[in-house]
Design a protein around this motif. Structure first.
Motif, PDB file in Angstrom:
ATOM      1  N   TYR A  24     -53.434  54.165  10.172  1.00 50.57           N
ATOM      2  CA  TYR A  24     -52.463  53.952   9.101  1.00 50.57           C
ATOM      3  C   TYR A  24     -51.624  52.734   9.469  1.00 50.57           C
ATOM      4  CZ  TYR A  24     -48.507  54.728   6.007  1.00 50.57           C
ATOM      5  OH  TYR A  24     -47.520  54.578   5.067  1.00 50.57           O
ATOM      6  N   GLU A  26     -52.445  49.824  10.774  1.00 49.69           N
ATOM      7  CA  GLU A  26     -52.717  49.468  12.168  1.00 49.69           C
ATOM      8  C   GLU A  26     -53.249  48.042  12.307  1.00 49.69           C
ATOM      9  OE1 GLU A  26     -51.710  51.175  14.558  1.00 49.69           O
ATOM     10  OE2 GLU A  26     -51.876  53.325  14.212  1.00 49.69           O
ATOM     11  N   ASN A  89     -52.445  57.641   1.266  1.00 48.14           N
ATOM     12  CA  ASN A  89     -51.989  58.172   2.549  1.00 48.14           C
ATOM     13  C   ASN A  89     -51.862  59.692   2.491  1.00 48.14           C
ATOM     14  OD1 ASN A  89     -49.097  58.690   4.303  1.00 48.14           O
ATOM     15  ND2 ASN A  89     -50.825  57.713   5.303  1.00 48.14           N
ATOM     16  N   GLY A  91     -51.679  61.466   5.645  1.00 42.04           N
ATOM     17  CA  GLY A  91     -51.172  61.898   6.944  1.00 42.04           C
ATOM     18  C   GLY A  91     -52.277  62.007   7.989  1.00 42.04           C
ATOM     19  N   ALA A  95     -56.355  62.666   7.631  1.00 41.89           N
ATOM     20  CA  ALA A  95     -57.219  61.504   7.865  1.00 41.89           C
ATOM     21  C   ALA A  95     -58.247  61.833   8.953  1.00 41.89           C
ATOM     22  CB  ALA A  95     -56.379  60.296   8.272  1.00 41.89           C
ATOM     23  N   ASP A 112     -56.504  58.350  18.766  1.00 42.58           N
ATOM     24  CA  ASP A 112     -55.593  57.554  17.938  1.00 42.58           C
ATOM     25  C   ASP A 112     -55.954  56.076  18.013  1.00 42.58           C
ATOM     26  OD1 ASP A 112     -54.277  59.825  17.333  1.00 42.58           O
ATOM     27  OD2 ASP A 112     -52.510  59.430  18.585  1.00 42.58           O
ATOM     28  N   GLU A 221     -45.788  49.789  15.719  1.00 36.03           N
ATOM     29  CA  GLU A 221     -44.873  50.856  16.109  1.00 36.03           C
ATOM     30  C   GLU A 221     -45.462  52.222  15.796  1.00 36.03           C
ATOM     31  OE1 GLU A 221     -41.912  50.409  12.475  1.00 36.03           O
ATOM     32  OE2 GLU A 221     -41.462  48.993  14.105  1.00 36.03           O
TER      33      GLU A 221
HETATM   34  N1  UDP Z   1     -51.801  57.989  11.390  1.00 39.17           N
HETATM   35  C1  UDP Z   1     -52.499  58.249  10.212  1.00 39.17           C
HETATM   36  N2  UDP Z   1     -51.797  58.559   9.084  1.00 39.17           N
HETATM   37  C2  UDP Z   1     -50.436  58.645   9.069  1.00 39.17           C
HETATM   38  C3  UDP Z   1     -49.745  58.420  10.302  1.00 39.17           C
HETATM   39  C4  UDP Z   1     -50.462  58.105  11.439  1.00 39.17           C
HETATM   40  O1  UDP Z   1     -53.726  58.181  10.169  1.00 39.17           O
HETATM   41  O2  UDP Z   1     -49.873  58.917   8.012  1.00 39.17           O
HETATM   42  C5  UDP Z   1     -52.572  57.659  12.602  1.00 39.17           C
HETATM   43  C6  UDP Z   1     -52.150  56.378  13.308  1.00 39.17           C
HETATM   44  O3  UDP Z   1     -52.752  55.251  12.728  1.00 39.17           O
HETATM   45  C7  UDP Z   1     -52.625  56.649  14.723  1.00 39.17           C
HETATM   46  C8  UDP Z   1     -52.452  58.142  14.868  1.00 39.17           C
HETATM   47  O4  UDP Z   1     -52.337  58.669  13.547  1.00 39.17           O
HETATM   48  O5  UDP Z   1     -53.993  56.342  14.889  1.00 39.17           O
HETATM   49  C9  UDP Z   1     -51.241  58.532  15.685  1.00 39.17           C
HETATM   50  O6  UDP Z   1     -50.115  57.812  15.276  1.00 39.17           O
HETATM   51  P1  UDP Z   1     -49.135  57.121  16.312  1.00 39.17           P
HETATM   52  O7  UDP Z   1     -49.905  56.479  17.413  1.00 39.17           O
HETATM   53  O8  UDP Z   1     -48.223  56.224  15.556  1.00 39.17           O
HETATM   54  O9  UDP Z   1     -48.348  58.410  16.847  1.00 39.17           O
HETATM   55  P2  UDP Z   1     -47.608  58.590  18.266  1.00 39.17           P
HETATM   56  O10 UDP Z   1     -48.544  58.102  19.331  1.00 39.17           O
HETATM   57  O11 UDP Z   1     -46.357  57.791  18.185  1.00 39.17           O
HETATM   58  O12 UDP Z   1     -47.366  60.067  18.346  1.00 39.17           O
END
Ligand code: UDP
Ligand code: MG
Length: 342
Positions: A24, A26, A89, A91, A95, A112, A221
């Motif tokens: 998302y 990225e 989107n 979430g 996804a 991720d 981020e």
């Molecule tokens: N992601 C997604 N949809 C969303 C939010 C996040 O597919 O609505 C994906 C994001 O691209 C990443 C993964 O979920 O591959 C985890 O997100 P992130 O690394 O930002 O989370 P964190 O590591 O901060 O917990």
């Protein structure tokens, strides 16, 4: 657990591997992550731990930036990339589920897009798979790269979930390997409120854990702001525990007991003392107290009703807009059917 990793005997042949990556917004990190994943995949193929028809599934979760354009380019260029685009989107959990449901490979790893979990750990996961594990959990050995707040809330959450009777692997998020049969079982779960790390625990099958150190995000981020984190945490509780409902019953009992005492006191004041008109406080306090307890209870019950409502509607979780590289995976499917006929 860990000792499986280096043991010599293999119970399985090298599988075709799918790596599923939800993305998302990225664009900043996608190209680097893909290059690294392709490098890792080619290495795994070279050392005979995955077959040459292995694939990487990129899922665009309705990104607003250039993520999909980049994915299309990579899917065009690289044979091993399948790009899936969701219509909007939905979430991270949805996804990821979308990506998992598209795979046909024998072993499926979810990771991720920022590769904070370390793509090199996939090899150890495959070792466990080759030793016979159907579910391999990636478990963070420490949380040094997290802020104090994230570490404190995340670890506290796992502890609370444990107290509520929810079966979770401590410090395991969504970095895991599933065998084909474990994944097929997972895909049978019809619920709309996905909390995959809890659902995977329900599957059974042989499981093991791989410990790793989580790196910090190289670019872009976090796509998990506090609001989303709280929402995921709440989904986990309401989807897997009825302890809050039981707590309401207990609270209701305590409130009734308290009211009973107040009633006795009010009656005694009325019957045996000269203060025939009780003060406003003795009316107002229980009124406010019971009123607020009832409201709180209604609120929590409402949360569950909301979840029930979601489930009863049985809406599709997502709609897939485009799948690129499907002819590649289709070819594998045909080959597999032929193999089983033999
Ligand atoms: N992601 C997604 N949809 C969303 C939010 C996040 O597919 O609505 C994906 C994001 O691209 C990443 C993964 O979920 O591959 C985890 O997100 P992130 O690394 O930002 O989370 P964190 O590591 O901060 O917990
Ligand atoms: Mg991350």
């Amino acid at each position: 657990m860990k000792e499986h990793a280096s043991a010599a005997a293999r119970f399985r042949n090298a599988p075709s591997l799918a790596i599923v990556v939800p993305c998302y917004n990225e664009e900043e990190i996608l190209l680097d992550s893909c290059a690294e994943l392709i490098r890792q995949l080619q290495r795994l193929i070279r050392i005979g731990k995955a077959t040459a028809d292995s694939k990487i599934y990129l899922v665009d979760d309705g990104s607003r930036d250039n993520t999909w354009e980049l994915m299309r380019e990579i899917a065009d260029r690289e044979d091993s990339i399948v790009a899936v685009k969701l219509s909007r989107n939905r979430g991270h959990q949805n996804a990821l589920h979308a990506g998992l449901s598209q795979t046909i490979e024998e072993a499926v790893v979810s990771i991720d897009a920022d590769l904070q979990d370390g793509a090199e750990n996939i090899e150890t996961m495959l070792d466990h798979y080759l030793q016979g594990s159907d579910v391999v959990y990636g478990v963070r050995s420490e949380r040094h790269t997290d802020t104090f707040f994230k570490r404190f809330t995340a670890e506290g959450y796992y502890k609370v979930m444990h107290k509520l009777g929810v079966d979770l692997v401590f410090n395991h998020a969504d970095f895991r390997l599933l065998s084909r049969r474990a994944l097929n079982a997972l895909l049978q779960y019809p619920e709309a409120n996905l909390f995959l790390r809890g659902m995977v625990r329900q599957l059974g099958f042989r499981s093991s854990q791989v410990e790793y150190r989580r790196l910090s995000r190289a670019a872009g981020e976090s796509k998990y702001p506090l609001r989303r984190m709280l929402s995921l945490a709440w989904s986990g509780i309401t989807a897997f525990s009825s302890a809050p409902l039981r707590a309401i019953t207990l609270l209701g009992l305590a409130a009734s007991a308290f009211s009973f005492i107040v009633i006795v006191w009010v009656l005694a004041t009325r019957l045996f003392t000269a203060n025939a008109v009780p003060g406003w406080a003795s009316i107002l306090l229980p009124l406010l107290f019971i009123g607020s307890v009832q409201l709180l209870c209604l609120g929590v019950i409402g949360e569950y009703i909301a979840k029930l409502f979601e489930e009863v509607k049985q809406r599709p979780r997502y709609h897939i807009d485009t799948v690129l590289g499907v002819e590649k995976s289709g070819a594998i499917k045909q080959k597999k059917v032929a193999a089983t006929v033999d």
